[in-house]
Motif scaffolding. Structure first.
Motif, PDB file in Angstrom:
ATOM      1  N   GLY A  21     -19.679   2.251   9.089  1.00  0.00           N
ATOM      2  CA  GLY A  21     -19.469   3.470   8.318  1.00  0.00           C
ATOM      3  C   GLY A  21     -18.519   3.334   7.148  1.00  0.00           C
ATOM      4  N   TYR A  22     -18.431   2.113   6.577  1.00  0.00           N
ATOM      5  CA  TYR A  22     -17.478   1.876   5.490  1.00  0.00           C
ATOM      6  C   TYR A  22     -18.119   1.075   4.354  1.00  0.00           C
ATOM      7  N   ARG A  23     -17.473   1.117   3.193  1.00  0.00           N
ATOM      8  CA  ARG A  23     -17.787   0.231   2.081  1.00  0.00           C
ATOM      9  C   ARG A  23     -16.510  -0.501   1.683  1.00  0.00           C
ATOM     10  N   ILE A  24     -16.667  -1.672   1.108  1.00  0.00           N
ATOM     11  CA  ILE A  24     -15.512  -2.484   0.731  1.00  0.00           C
ATOM     12  C   ILE A  24     -15.243  -2.310  -0.765  1.00  0.00           C
ATOM     13  N   ARG A  25     -13.997  -2.031  -1.083  1.00  0.00           N
ATOM     14  CA  ARG A  25     -13.569  -1.891  -2.477  1.00  0.00           C
ATOM     15  C   ARG A  25     -12.234  -2.612  -2.661  1.00  0.00           C
ATOM     16  N   LEU A  26     -12.007  -3.161  -3.860  1.00  0.00           N
ATOM     17  CA  LEU A  26     -10.693  -3.706  -4.198  1.00  0.00           C
ATOM     18  C   LEU A  26      -9.856  -2.541  -4.712  1.00  0.00           C
ATOM     19  N   VAL A  27      -8.776  -2.231  -4.016  1.00  0.00           N
ATOM     20  CA  VAL A  27      -7.992  -1.030  -4.297  1.00  0.00           C
ATOM     21  C   VAL A  27      -6.531  -1.401  -4.561  1.00  0.00           C
ATOM     22  N   GLY A  28      -5.955  -0.760  -5.552  1.00  0.00           N
ATOM     23  CA  GLY A  28      -4.523  -0.843  -5.785  1.00  0.00           C
ATOM     24  C   GLY A  28      -3.868   0.402  -5.219  1.00  0.00           C
ATOM     25  N   GLU A  29      -2.783   0.225  -4.481  1.00  0.00           N
ATOM     26  CA  GLU A  29      -2.071   1.352  -3.868  1.00  0.00           C
ATOM     27  C   GLU A  29      -0.587   1.262  -4.203  1.00  0.00           C
ATOM     28  N   THR A  30       0.047   2.400  -4.456  1.00  0.00           N
ATOM     29  CA  THR A  30       1.491   2.419  -4.663  1.00  0.00           C
ATOM     30  C   THR A  30       2.072   3.740  -4.194  1.00  0.00           C
ATOM     31  N   ARG A  31       3.270   3.662  -3.655  1.00  0.00           N
ATOM     32  CA  ARG A  31       4.036   4.851  -3.299  1.00  0.00           C
ATOM     33  C   ARG A  31       5.520   4.482  -3.322  1.00  0.00           C
ATOM     34  N   TYR A  32       6.355   5.503  -3.396  1.00  0.00           N
ATOM     35  CA  TYR A  32       7.800   5.299  -3.562  1.00  0.00           C
ATOM     36  C   TYR A  32       8.528   6.173  -2.554  1.00  0.00           C
ATOM     37  N   ASP A  33       9.204   5.554  -1.594  1.00  0.00           N
ATOM     38  CA  ASP A  33       9.904   6.290  -0.546  1.00  0.00           C
ATOM     39  C   ASP A  33      11.289   5.703  -0.345  1.00  0.00           C
ATOM     40  N   ASP A  34      12.296   6.576  -0.351  1.00  0.00           N
ATOM     41  CA  ASP A  34      13.674   6.176  -0.031  1.00  0.00           C
ATOM     42  C   ASP A  34      14.127   4.956  -0.829  1.00  0.00           C
ATOM     43  N   ARG A  80      12.393   2.598  -2.068  1.00  0.00           N
ATOM     44  CA  ARG A  80      11.560   1.403  -1.902  1.00  0.00           C
ATOM     45  C   ARG A  80      10.173   1.649  -2.485  1.00  0.00           C
ATOM     46  N   LEU A  81       9.691   0.677  -3.241  1.00  0.00           N
ATOM     47  CA  LEU A  81       8.418   0.795  -3.946  1.00  0.00           C
ATOM     48  C   LEU A  81       7.370  -0.090  -3.289  1.00  0.00           C
ATOM     49  N   PHE A  82       6.321   0.539  -2.804  1.00  0.00           N
ATOM     50  CA  PHE A  82       5.194  -0.188  -2.216  1.00  0.00           C
ATOM     51  C   PHE A  82       4.132  -0.366  -3.290  1.00  0.00           C
ATOM     52  N   GLN A  83       3.697  -1.601  -3.514  1.00  0.00           N
ATOM     53  CA  GLN A  83       2.640  -1.906  -4.482  1.00  0.00           C
ATOM     54  C   GLN A  83       1.744  -2.982  -3.881  1.00  0.00           C
ATOM     55  N   ARG A  84       0.468  -2.668  -3.770  1.00  0.00           N
ATOM     56  CA  ARG A  84      -0.428  -3.647  -3.164  1.00  0.00           C
ATOM     57  C   ARG A  84      -1.817  -3.535  -3.756  1.00  0.00           C
ATOM     58  N   VAL A  85      -2.412  -4.673  -4.103  1.00  0.00           N
ATOM     59  CA  VAL A  85      -3.812  -4.770  -4.509  1.00  0.00           C
ATOM     60  C   VAL A  85      -4.515  -5.606  -3.449  1.00  0.00           C
ATOM     61  N   HIS A  86      -5.567  -5.046  -2.836  1.00  0.00           N
ATOM     62  CA  HIS A  86      -6.226  -5.762  -1.754  1.00  0.00           C
ATOM     63  C   HIS A  86      -7.599  -5.143  -1.488  1.00  0.00           C
ATOM     64  N   PRO A  87      -8.512  -5.912  -0.914  1.00  0.00           N
ATOM     65  CA  PRO A  87      -9.794  -5.336  -0.507  1.00  0.00           C
ATOM     66  C   PRO A  87      -9.592  -4.480   0.728  1.00  0.00           C
ATOM     67  N   VAL A  88     -10.184  -3.312   0.736  1.00  0.00           N
ATOM     68  CA  VAL A  88     -10.046  -2.392   1.865  1.00  0.00           C
ATOM     69  C   VAL A  88     -11.407  -1.843   2.252  1.00  0.00           C
ATOM     70  N   LEU A  89     -11.482  -1.323   3.471  1.00  0.00           N
ATOM     71  CA  LEU A  89     -12.669  -0.600   3.912  1.00  0.00           C
ATOM     72  C   LEU A  89     -12.459   0.876   3.635  1.00  0.00           C
ATOM     73  N   VAL A  90     -13.382   1.469   2.895  1.00  0.00           N
ATOM     74  CA  VAL A  90     -13.299   2.864   2.498  1.00  0.00           C
ATOM     75  C   VAL A  90     -14.394   3.638   3.223  1.00  0.00           C
ATOM     76  N   PRO A  91     -14.079   4.743   3.906  1.00  0.00           N
ATOM     77  CA  PRO A  91     -15.130   5.528   4.564  1.00  0.00           C
ATOM     78  C   PRO A  91     -16.218   5.937   3.578  1.00  0.00           C
ATOM     79  N   VAL A  92     -17.465   5.945   4.026  1.00  0.00           N
ATOM     80  CA  VAL A  92     -18.584   6.197   3.116  1.00  0.00           C
ATOM     81  C   VAL A  92     -18.515   7.575   2.467  1.00  0.00           C
ATOM     82  N   ASN A  93     -17.796   8.516   3.084  1.00  0.00           N
ATOM     83  CA  ASN A  93     -17.683   9.851   2.503  1.00  0.00           C
ATOM     84  C   ASN A  93     -16.440  10.020   1.631  1.00  0.00           C
ATOM     85  N   HIS A  94     -15.684   8.944   1.421  1.00  0.00           N
ATOM     86  CA  HIS A  94     -14.495   8.988   0.568  1.00  0.00           C
ATOM     87  C   HIS A  94     -14.919   8.882  -0.896  1.00  0.00           C
ATOM     88  N   PRO A  95     -14.240   9.583  -1.809  1.00  0.00           N
ATOM     89  CA  PRO A  95     -14.627   9.507  -3.231  1.00  0.00           C
ATOM     90  C   PRO A  95     -14.703   8.083  -3.782  1.00  0.00           C
TER      91      PRO A  95
END
Length: 429
Positions: free
Chosen positions: A245-258, A260-275
């Protein structure tokens, strides 16, 4: 103001020629929207005689980039040379120090030297703009710095490289292996002869570092982006992901908490109903979450002469209108330092694919490893020829600490019955 804005263009490749074509073809419309004419004064490229499909005879050919950067009859320089260092950064520095505005489509240069260039621009009281450096024709930089400027952005993620997205989409549709689709993409011009920057995630990491700085007001830290490309993905992963029930996409993700900066580019499984699962071919998409505006989704052409030239000219129009704001939304000196937050510190669900010998007891060995690492399985598929008398096992885990799963994968790799390095991809939930 009715005096023309005088520009010089350095670099006449696909994008540079597109900028000339757009400025001349839509001259009347652009003048009306800019409030003044935009006039090309000088151009530069490595090969003067090359046929670029546009008439360059009305413009001064400037062989010396230094002279172009300091020319008295130039108000704004457009840097389309490319590369993080070398002629591009030397030209950009000299132009800003000479009191010129700077427009660039160079994501590598901005990711490595953006804060320095922003400081030079502020000292000169001149604009630095780089809409075309991220996601081609999608106005995501303008949106983050303008339309969503009143919001606190909690997270940002997206598909930032059209070449990888094209390859993964073709693998889905045709059931082909990565190497075969890459060759097709190179033949069609979707991938470079040396595709390293694209398929290893470096291009997307440049863009993600820029977006993170804009979204969170942090210092650019490209070196801290955890980067992994799509070389390891096989047709079996595409097929197993679809079955689960997934598709594979190369995704960049970032968020900033306390701090600390999270930055990651990686292939992920995306649910088929996700934009993002519906973003196919060479398209890009960026999703940002604001605390008042909610979720913003941008999708469109992430590369190509037309979309990228459109973004370059949009920046030039802003300058012609007299718009002057800090390049990263706040003064360069106010960009906050941020310690990196690495991915193994978080939790989530993951996909693991293992090629194993087809013999009794193997599954028991693997599940024992998962048990000892406190990882549980949500769903599993065991079928398919892995070669050498082996079979593929593909599983989705329940939410677990990434560090525990990483340890489990390391232990699996040491099993005698495991025929190759296990493949792990996280899920974008």
């Amino acid at each position: 103001m009715t005096e023309p804005l005088r520009i010089a263009i350095a670099g006449l490749g696909t994008v540079g020629a597109g900028v000339v074509r757009l400025l001349t073809g839509n001259a009347e419309l652009i003048t009306a929207r800019a409030g003044r004419p935009i006039e090309i004064v000088a151009v530069n490229a490595r090969e003067r005689k090359k046929d670029r499909g546009v008439d360059l005879t009305p413009y001064r050919w400037q062989d010396d980039l230094g002279l172009m950067a300091e020319a008295d009859d130039v108000d704004v320089v457009v840097e389309l040379i490319g590369g993080s260092d070398g002629p591009a950064i030397a030209f950009a520095r000299k132009a800003l120090k000479a009191g010129k505005g700077l427009v660039s489509a160079n994501k590598a240069m901005i990711a490595h030297h953006g804060a320095e260039l922003a400081t030079l621009a502020e000292e000169a009281g001149k604009p630095l703009k780089f809409e075309a450096a991220v996601a081609g024709g999608i106005p995501v930089i303008k949106a983050l710095g303008g339309g969503a400027a009143a919001n606190e952005i909690s997270s940002l993620f997206g598909i930032l490289n059209g070449t990888c997205n094209y390859i993964l989409s073709e693998m889905e549709q045709k059931g082909s292996n990565f190497a075969d689709v890459l060759k097709e993409a190179q033949a069609l011009g979707y991938a470079e002869a040396d595709p390293t920057f694209d398929i290893d995630g470096i291009d997307a990491a440049h863009k993600l570092a820029i977006l993170a700085s804009l979204a969170f007001g942090t210092q650019i830290s490209f070196e801290e982006v955890e980067t992994r490309g799509i070389r390891e993905i096989e047709a079996v992963d595409i097929e197993r992901a679809a079955a689960l029930g997934y598709r594979i996409r190369l995704v960049g993700e970032t968020r900033y908490d306390d701090g600390r900066l999270f930055q990651r580019v990686h292939p992920v499984l995306v649910p088929v109903n996700h934009p993002l699962a519906k973003v196919d071919g060479s398209l890009n998409a960026v999703v940002a979450d604001g605390n008042f505006v909610g979720r913003l989704t941008f999708e469109g052409a992430g590369a190509g002469a037309g979309p990228t030239a459109s973004a370059v000219v949009a920046d030039i129009i802003d300058i012609a209108r007299g718009e002057l704001q800090p390049a990263f939304g706040v003064p360069a000196s106010a960009l906050a330092p941020a310690a990196p937050a690495h991915s193994d510190a978080g939790k989530g669900r993951s996909y693991v694919r293992v090629a194993v010998a087809d013999e009794p007891g193997v599954m028991a060995d693997l599940t024992a490893i998962l048990r000892d690492c406190d990882v549980s399985i949500e769903s599993l598929i065991q079928r398919g020829d892995a070669g050498d008398g082996g079979v593929f096992i593909a599983m989705i885990t329940h939410e677990t600490e990434h560090s525990r799963l990483a340890e489990a994968v390391r232990r699996m790799a040491d099993c005698k019955a495991v025929l190759s390095q296990p493949m792990r991809m996280d899920l974008l939930d």
